[in-house]
Design a protein around this motif. Structure first.
Motif, PDB file in Angstrom:
ATOM      1  N   ILE A  36       0.833  -1.193   0.000  1.00 22.07           N
ATOM      2  CA  ILE A  36       0.000   0.000   0.000  1.00 22.07           C
ATOM      3  C   ILE A  36       0.871   1.248   0.000  1.00 22.07           C
ATOM      4  CG2 ILE A  36      -1.984  -1.121   1.084  1.00 22.07           C
ATOM      5  CD1 ILE A  36      -1.069   0.141   3.766  1.00 22.07           C
ATOM      6  N   CYS A  37       0.255   2.363  -0.385  1.00 23.65           N
ATOM      7  CA  CYS A  37       0.947   3.644  -0.358  1.00 23.65           C
ATOM      8  C   CYS A  37      -0.062   4.762  -0.122  1.00 23.65           C
ATOM      9  CB  CYS A  37       1.701   3.894  -1.662  1.00 23.65           C
ATOM     10  SG  CYS A  37       0.640   4.197  -3.103  1.00 23.65           S
ATOM     11  N   ALA A  38       0.431   5.865   0.373  1.00 26.42           N
ATOM     12  CA  ALA A  38      -0.358   7.087   0.445  1.00 26.42           C
ATOM     13  C   ALA A  38      -0.214   7.782  -0.908  1.00 26.42           C
ATOM     14  CB  ALA A  38       0.160   7.986   1.556  1.00 26.42           C
ATOM     15  N   ALA A  39      -1.215   8.575  -1.289  1.00 24.57           N
ATOM     16  CA  ALA A  39      -1.138   9.245  -2.585  1.00 24.57           C
ATOM     17  C   ALA A  39      -1.955  10.533  -2.567  1.00 24.57           C
ATOM     18  CB  ALA A  39      -1.643   8.318  -3.693  1.00 24.57           C
ATOM     19  N   PRO A  40      -1.613  11.458  -3.482  1.00 24.16           N
ATOM     20  CA  PRO A  40      -2.402  12.684  -3.598  1.00 24.16           C
ATOM     21  C   PRO A  40      -3.850  12.383  -4.008  1.00 24.16           C
ATOM     22  CG  PRO A  40      -0.332  12.867  -4.809  1.00 24.16           C
ATOM     23  CD  PRO A  40      -0.473  11.433  -4.383  1.00 24.16           C
ATOM     24  N   GLN A  41      -4.715  13.366  -3.825  1.00 28.37           N
ATOM     25  CA  GLN A  41      -6.158  13.215  -4.060  1.00 28.37           C
ATOM     26  C   GLN A  41      -6.513  12.759  -5.478  1.00 28.37           C
ATOM     27  OE1 GLN A  41      -8.806  13.505  -2.002  1.00 28.37           O
ATOM     28  NE2 GLN A  41      -7.633  14.058  -0.191  1.00 28.37           N
ATOM     29  N   GLN A  42      -5.691  13.046  -6.484  1.00 23.69           N
ATOM     30  CA  GLN A  42      -6.053  12.649  -7.855  1.00 23.69           C
ATOM     31  C   GLN A  42      -6.075  11.133  -8.031  1.00 23.69           C
ATOM     32  OE1 GLN A  42      -3.091  14.443  -7.390  1.00 23.69           O
ATOM     33  NE2 GLN A  42      -1.555  13.757  -8.857  1.00 23.69           N
ATOM     34  N   HIS A  43      -5.490  10.408  -7.085  1.00 19.47           N
ATOM     35  CA  HIS A  43      -5.537   8.947  -7.101  1.00 19.47           C
ATOM     36  C   HIS A  43      -6.631   8.491  -6.146  1.00 19.47           C
ATOM     37  CE1 HIS A  43      -1.775   8.818  -9.317  1.00 19.47           C
ATOM     38  NE2 HIS A  43      -1.265   9.667  -8.435  1.00 19.47           N
ATOM     39  N   LYS A  44      -7.485   7.620  -6.633  1.00 17.69           N
ATOM     40  CA  LYS A  44      -8.565   7.109  -5.788  1.00 17.69           C
ATOM     41  C   LYS A  44      -8.035   6.016  -4.858  1.00 17.69           C
ATOM     42  CE  LYS A  44     -11.540   7.295  -9.620  1.00 17.69           C
ATOM     43  NZ  LYS A  44     -11.877   6.330 -10.585  1.00 17.69           N
ATOM     44  N   ILE A  45      -8.657   5.917  -3.699  1.00 17.99           N
ATOM     45  CA  ILE A  45      -8.342   4.818  -2.798  1.00 17.99           C
ATOM     46  C   ILE A  45      -8.629   3.524  -3.576  1.00 17.99           C
ATOM     47  CG2 ILE A  45      -8.906   3.675  -0.613  1.00 17.99           C
ATOM     48  CD1 ILE A  45      -7.639   6.482  -0.258  1.00 17.99           C
ATOM     49  N   GLN A  87       0.864  16.063   3.008  1.00 21.40           N
ATOM     50  CA  GLN A  87       0.613  15.970   1.562  1.00 21.40           C
ATOM     51  C   GLN A  87       1.926  16.001   0.771  1.00 21.40           C
ATOM     52  OE1 GLN A  87      -2.536  15.521   0.772  1.00 21.40           O
ATOM     53  NE2 GLN A  87      -2.336  15.519  -1.427  1.00 21.40           N
ATOM     54  N   HIS A  88       2.042  15.134  -0.227  1.00 23.74           N
ATOM     55  CA  HIS A  88       3.168  15.104  -1.160  1.00 23.74           C
ATOM     56  C   HIS A  88       2.628  15.189  -2.581  1.00 23.74           C
ATOM     57  CE1 HIS A  88       5.370  13.590   2.313  1.00 23.74           C
ATOM     58  NE2 HIS A  88       6.494  13.774   1.628  1.00 23.74           N
ATOM     59  N   ASP A  89       3.516  15.496  -3.525  1.00 20.68           N
ATOM     60  CA  ASP A  89       3.109  15.562  -4.934  1.00 20.68           C
ATOM     61  C   ASP A  89       3.043  14.191  -5.585  1.00 20.68           C
ATOM     62  OD1 ASP A  89       3.026  18.322  -4.751  1.00 20.68           O
ATOM     63  OD2 ASP A  89       5.077  18.577  -5.502  1.00 20.68           O
ATOM     64  N   THR A  90       3.699  13.209  -4.984  1.00 19.55           N
ATOM     65  CA  THR A  90       3.727  11.858  -5.544  1.00 19.55           C
ATOM     66  C   THR A  90       3.193  10.880  -4.512  1.00 19.55           C
ATOM     67  OG1 THR A  90       5.915  11.301  -4.691  1.00 19.55           O
ATOM     68  CG2 THR A  90       5.839  12.411  -6.848  1.00 19.55           C
ATOM     69  N   PRO A  91       2.849   9.668  -4.941  1.00 21.82           N
ATOM     70  CA  PRO A  91       2.549   8.612  -3.967  1.00 21.82           C
ATOM     71  C   PRO A  91       3.788   8.351  -3.102  1.00 21.82           C
ATOM     72  CG  PRO A  91       1.787   7.994  -6.147  1.00 21.82           C
ATOM     73  CD  PRO A  91       2.623   9.228  -6.317  1.00 21.82           C
ATOM     74  N   VAL A 101      -0.822  -0.004  -4.112  1.00 15.72           N
ATOM     75  CA  VAL A 101      -2.258   0.273  -4.064  1.00 15.72           C
ATOM     76  C   VAL A 101      -2.467   1.461  -3.139  1.00 15.72           C
ATOM     77  CG1 VAL A 101      -4.545  -0.652  -3.535  1.00 15.72           C
ATOM     78  CG2 VAL A 101      -2.753  -2.174  -4.394  1.00 15.72           C
ATOM     79  N   VAL A 102      -3.207   2.449  -3.619  1.00 15.76           N
ATOM     80  CA  VAL A 102      -3.469   3.639  -2.813  1.00 15.76           C
ATOM     81  C   VAL A 102      -4.365   3.263  -1.641  1.00 15.76           C
ATOM     82  CG1 VAL A 102      -4.452   5.965  -2.789  1.00 15.76           C
ATOM     83  CG2 VAL A 102      -3.217   5.139  -4.834  1.00 15.76           C
ATOM     84  N   SER A 103      -3.853   3.513  -0.428  1.00 16.56           N
ATOM     85  CA  SER A 103      -4.600   3.165   0.787  1.00 16.56           C
ATOM     86  C   SER A 103      -5.186   4.383   1.486  1.00 16.56           C
ATOM     87  CB  SER A 103      -3.687   2.432   1.778  1.00 16.56           C
ATOM     88  OG  SER A 103      -2.598   3.264   2.135  1.00 16.56           O
ATOM     89  N   ASP A 104      -4.585   5.548   1.230  1.00 15.00           N
ATOM     90  CA  ASP A 104      -5.030   6.744   1.944  1.00 15.00           C
ATOM     91  C   ASP A 104      -4.471   7.979   1.246  1.00 15.00           C
ATOM     92  OD1 ASP A 104      -2.515   7.718   3.963  1.00 15.00           O
ATOM     93  OD2 ASP A 104      -2.433   5.646   3.262  1.00 15.00           O
ATOM     94  N   HIS A 105      -4.995   9.124   1.646  1.00 16.09           N
ATOM     95  CA  HIS A 105      -4.515  10.408   1.139  1.00 16.09           C
ATOM     96  C   HIS A 105      -3.758  11.114   2.260  1.00 16.09           C
ATOM     97  CE1 HIS A 105      -8.000   9.772  -1.740  1.00 16.09           C
ATOM     98  NE2 HIS A 105      -6.899   9.702  -2.467  1.00 16.09           N
ATOM     99  N   PHE A 106      -2.637  10.505   2.647  1.00 22.06           N
ATOM    100  CA  PHE A 106      -1.749  11.018   3.682  1.00 22.06           C
ATOM    101  C   PHE A 106      -2.447  11.101   5.039  1.00 22.06           C
ATOM    102  CE2 PHE A 106      -0.269  12.454  -0.454  1.00 22.06           C
ATOM    103  CZ  PHE A 106       0.954  11.809  -0.465  1.00 22.06           C
ATOM    104  N   ALA A 107      -3.175  10.040   5.335  1.00 22.00           N
ATOM    105  CA  ALA A 107      -3.842   9.897   6.635  1.00 22.00           C
ATOM    106  C   ALA A 107      -3.567   8.487   7.150  1.00 22.00           C
ATOM    107  CB  ALA A 107      -5.336  10.148   6.487  1.00 22.00           C
ATOM    108  N   PRO A 108      -2.318   8.190   7.554  1.00 24.24           N
ATOM    109  CA  PRO A 108      -1.950   6.823   7.935  1.00 24.24           C
ATOM    110  C   PRO A 108      -2.778   6.255   9.084  1.00 24.24           C
ATOM    111  CG  PRO A 108      -0.196   8.369   8.511  1.00 24.24           C
ATOM    112  CD  PRO A 108      -1.204   9.132   7.711  1.00 24.24           C
TER     113      PRO A 108
END
Length: 181
Positions: free
Chosen positions: A73-82, A117-121, A147-154
């Motif tokens: 899993i990874c965190a990702a910016p909002q443009q990527h869906k969970i 928040q980061h610009d990349t996953p 796989v996107v797991s969150d938007h920088f909210a671990p």
């Protein structure tokens, strides 16, 4: 043979269930296997991923057909869906960029969970995996899939959700692998 490195058991569990992998030990690591797959759980962090990947490399003969895979899993910016599956083509670690494929996503590897928040996953293991496989000339095929797991909210990540996220993309991961077998 497909060699898979995951950081956490919930990331591994989708593969264990889907491919009926049997549990064993390889040195200090939990290993799950069948006739086609060897999956090792590295633990969190760059050093753990590097050491676990190197343990696979050191303990099994490498053939040109083998595929090494870092999945998690990874965190990702909002443009990527969970739940989005990201095929990684470059890893940024300590302000250095390591490009290894034409896949479009760059992943930033951090030494701690990303709550800003980061610009990349962002993940915490990819560089360790990359460093182990890229320094072994016998390894011709490797991939990093996140796989996107969150938007920088671990704090929102759970074991159950992690397993579910991976299980939901396991057919897509299979398609990536089939193109290289």
């Amino acid at each position: 043979m497909i060699y898979i490195v995951t950081a956490l058991k919930p990331e591994a569990q989708a593969f264990v269930d889907k491919y009926k992998l049997k549990k064993s030990k390889l040195q200090n690591y939990t290993l799950f296997t069948n006739t086609d797959i060897r999956l090792i759980i590295s633990g969190i962090g760059v050093d753990n991923a590097r050491l676990a990947t190197q343990t696979l490399i050191d303990n099994f003969d490498i053939t040109k057909e083998d595929i090494y895979l870092n999945v998690g899993i990874c965190a990702a910016p909002q443009q990527h869906k969970i739940g989005d599956l990201l095929k990684i083509g470059a890893v940024m670690y300590h302000n250095s960029l390591y490009t290894f494929s034409a896949d479009k996503h760059t992943l930033t590897c951090k030494d701690e969970a990303a709550a800003i928040q980061h610009d990349t996953p962002v993940d915490m293991e990819s560089f360790g995996f990359y460093e182990a496989v890229v320094h072994n000339p016998a390894i011709e095929k490797f991939h990093i899939l996140k796989v996107v797991s969150d938007h920088f909210a671990p704090h929102t990540i759970t074991k159950e959700n992690t397993k579910s996220l991976l299980f939901n993309v396991i057919h897509d991961i299979n398609r990536v692998l089939q193109r290289h077998i």
